[in-house]
Design an enzyme around this catalytic site. Structure first.
Site, PDB file in Angstrom:
ATOM      1  N   ASP A   1       0.845  -1.198   0.000  1.00 58.81           N
ATOM      2  CA  ASP A   1       0.000   0.000   0.000  1.00 58.81           C
ATOM      3  C   ASP A   1       0.884   1.253   0.000  1.00 58.81           C
ATOM      4  OD1 ASP A   1      -2.553   1.070  -0.084  1.00 58.81           O
ATOM      5  OD2 ASP A   1      -2.781   1.142   2.095  1.00 58.81           O
TER       6      ASP A   1
ATOM      7  N   HIS B   1      -4.717   2.644  -7.085  1.00 57.77           N
ATOM      8  CA  HIS B   1      -5.870   2.408  -6.221  1.00 57.77           C
ATOM      9  C   HIS B   1      -7.177   2.244  -7.014  1.00 57.77           C
ATOM     10  CE1 HIS B   1      -3.495   2.833  -2.592  1.00 57.77           C
ATOM     11  NE2 HIS B   1      -4.556   2.426  -1.917  1.00 57.77           N
TER      12      HIS B   1
HETATM   13 ZN    ZN Z   1      -4.502   1.940   0.094  1.00 60.27          ZN
END
Ligand code: ZN
Length: 363
Positions: A171, A254
C-alpha cells in the site's frame, strides 16, 4: 486551485506505547469507547483499558463485527452514543479504524486511531473506505476531521501477521507512484486541492524508506522482532504513506485495486496485495521502461508480494472479467484520472494483462 495539506494532530510510535494511551487520550475526553474485534481485544484490550482508567478516562469496549459497512457503522454509533462516549478508540486493521472514523463523525467526538498492524495507510487519514456487507468496494466517505491521535505500538505490529505487514509495504509502495502522477498532472488530492511540495517529498521519502528497509523489516516481523528497520517501515506504511496519499493524491494503482474488488476471486487477497497488482499495472500504463518495471517486480517478490493475477486468486481471467475491472477502474469518480494523460478502459485492461505477463516472467 489552491495547495492543501492536512494531517492528524499527534503521531506516537514505538515499542510498548500502547501502555501510554491514557496519558495522551486523557487530554481528549473523559469517556472512551474502544472498538476492536475479538482477536485485537485479546491482544491490546486489557492494556488499553487499564491505561485509560489509570488516566481517569472511562473505558467501555464494543466488539467490531469485521466489515466497514453502513449497517456496522450504525450499530457502533448507537453503542457509543449509549455509552456517552466523547472519545472513540479504533484499534485493529483498516476496517475497524474506518468504522471508528465514521462513528466519530456521526457523534462529533474525538478519535484515537490505534493500528495494531501496519497493513494500510488508513490510520492517519480522514476518509473511510465503505464496503458492502459482502466485502465489495462501495464508496469513499470524506470527513472534516483527522484522528486527534494516531498511536502505533511497534511491539504489537511486529507480533502481528507478517502477511499484513507486507501488505502495508505494498500500500505504501503505491504512494509515491500515485502522488507523483498527481503532482505531474496538477491533479487533485483527497482534499480537492493540489499537492504541496511537502506531500510530494513525504511520498518520495516513503518510497526510499521501503527500498532501503522493507526486506529486512519483513524478516524481523517474521520473527516477531522490533528493529530500526521495523520502526522505519512502520512509519513509512503508516505516517508517510498516509500523509502521502491523502495530501499527495491517488492515481491508477488504487483505482485498479477498486476495479479488482469486483471479482469475487480477489476477496481473500488483502487491500495491499490487490494494490500491488494496481501499482505494477500503473507502471505499464505509464510506459515505464522495462528495467524499472522488472526492478519493482523483483522488489515485490523479495518482500513477498503478489506480482500476478493468479497470486491474488484470479486464475486465467477472461477478457470480460478484465473489462469489468477496467471499466470500474475508469469510473468518472476514480482517481485514475489523476494520471498525466487521458485514460480509457481498454488501456487499463491491456496494462493489467501486460503487467500480469511480466509478473509471470520476472516473478
Ligand atoms: Zn490503500
Amino acid at each position: 486551485m489552491s495547495l492543501i495539506f492536512e494531517s492528524p494532530s499527534d503521531y506516537v510510535q514505538g515499542r510498548g506505547v500502547a501502555e501510554e494511551i491514557g496519558t495522551h487520550a486523557g487530554q481528549l475526553g473523559e469517556r472512551a469507547v474502544l472498538l476492536a474485534d475479538d482477536v485485537v481485544l485479546d491482544i491490546v484490550g486489557e492494556t488499553v483499558t487499564e491505561s485509560l482508567e489509570a488516566a481517569e478516562v472511562g473505558a467501555e469496549t464494543v466488539e467490531f463485527g469485521g466489515e466497514a459497512s453502513k449497517t456496522e457503522i450504525e450499530r457502533v454509533t448507537d453503542a457509543a452514543e449509549e455509552a456517552g462516549a466523547d472519545i472513540v478508540v479504533g484499534a485493529g486493521g483498516g476496517k475497524a479504524l474506518d468504522t471508528a472514523k465514521a462513528v466519530r463523525e456521526n457523534l462529533d467526538i474525538a478519535m484515537v486511531s490505534m493500528p495494531t498492524v501496519a497493513s494500510t495507510d488508513a490510520p492517519t487519514s480522514s476518509l473511510s473506505v465503505i464496503y458492502t456487507e459482502h466485502g465489495e468496494f462501495e464508496e469513499y466517505q470524506f470527513y472534516s476531521n483527522h484522528p486527534e491521535l494516531v498511536l502505533v505500538d511497534t511491539a504489537v505490529v511486529a507480533d502481528g501477521p507478517t502477511r499484513l505487514f507486507r501488505s502495508g509495504v505494498a500500500d505504501a509502495l503505491a504512494t509515491w507512484f500515485e502522488a507523483d502522477a498527481t503532482y505531474r498532472s496538477h491533479g487533485q488530492n483527497i482534499f480537492g486541492g493540489e499537492s504541496t511540495r511537502a506531500a510530494h517529498a513525504l511520498a518520495e521519502l516513503c518510497y526510499d524508506t521501503l527500498r532501503d528497509h522493507a526486506v529486512s523489516s519483513v524478516r524481523a516481523v517474521e520473527n516477531g522482532a522490533v528493529t530500526e528497520s521495523v520502526e522505519a517501515v512502520t512509519e513509512a506504511n503508516t505516517l508517510l504513506s498516509g500523509l502521502g496519499f491523502e495530501s499527495g493524491g491517488l492515481a491508477a494503482a488504487h483505482s485498479i485495486h477498486n476495479g479488482l474488488t469486483q471479482l469475487e476471486e480477489t476477496h481473500d487477497a488483502t487491500h495491499g496485495e490487490k494494490v500491488n497488482i494496481g501499482t505494477l499495472s500503473q507502471l505499464v500504463l505509464e510506459g515505464r521502461d522495462d528495467a524499472f518495471v522488472r526492478e519493482i517486480i523483483e522488489f515485490s517478490v523479495d518482500v513477498g508480494l503478489p506480482v500476478t493475477l493468479s497470486d491474488i486468486g484470479v486464475e486465467n481471467p477472461t477478457r470480460d472479467q478484465l473489462d469489468e475491472v477496467a471499466n470500474a477502474a475508469c469510473d468518472d469518480d476514480e482517481t485514475i484520472h489523476n494520471e498525466p494523460f487521458p485514460v480509457e478502459p481498454a488501456m487499463v485492461r491491456d496494462a493489467i494483462l501486460t503487467a500480469n505477463d511480466l509478473g509471470e516472467r520476472y516473478g
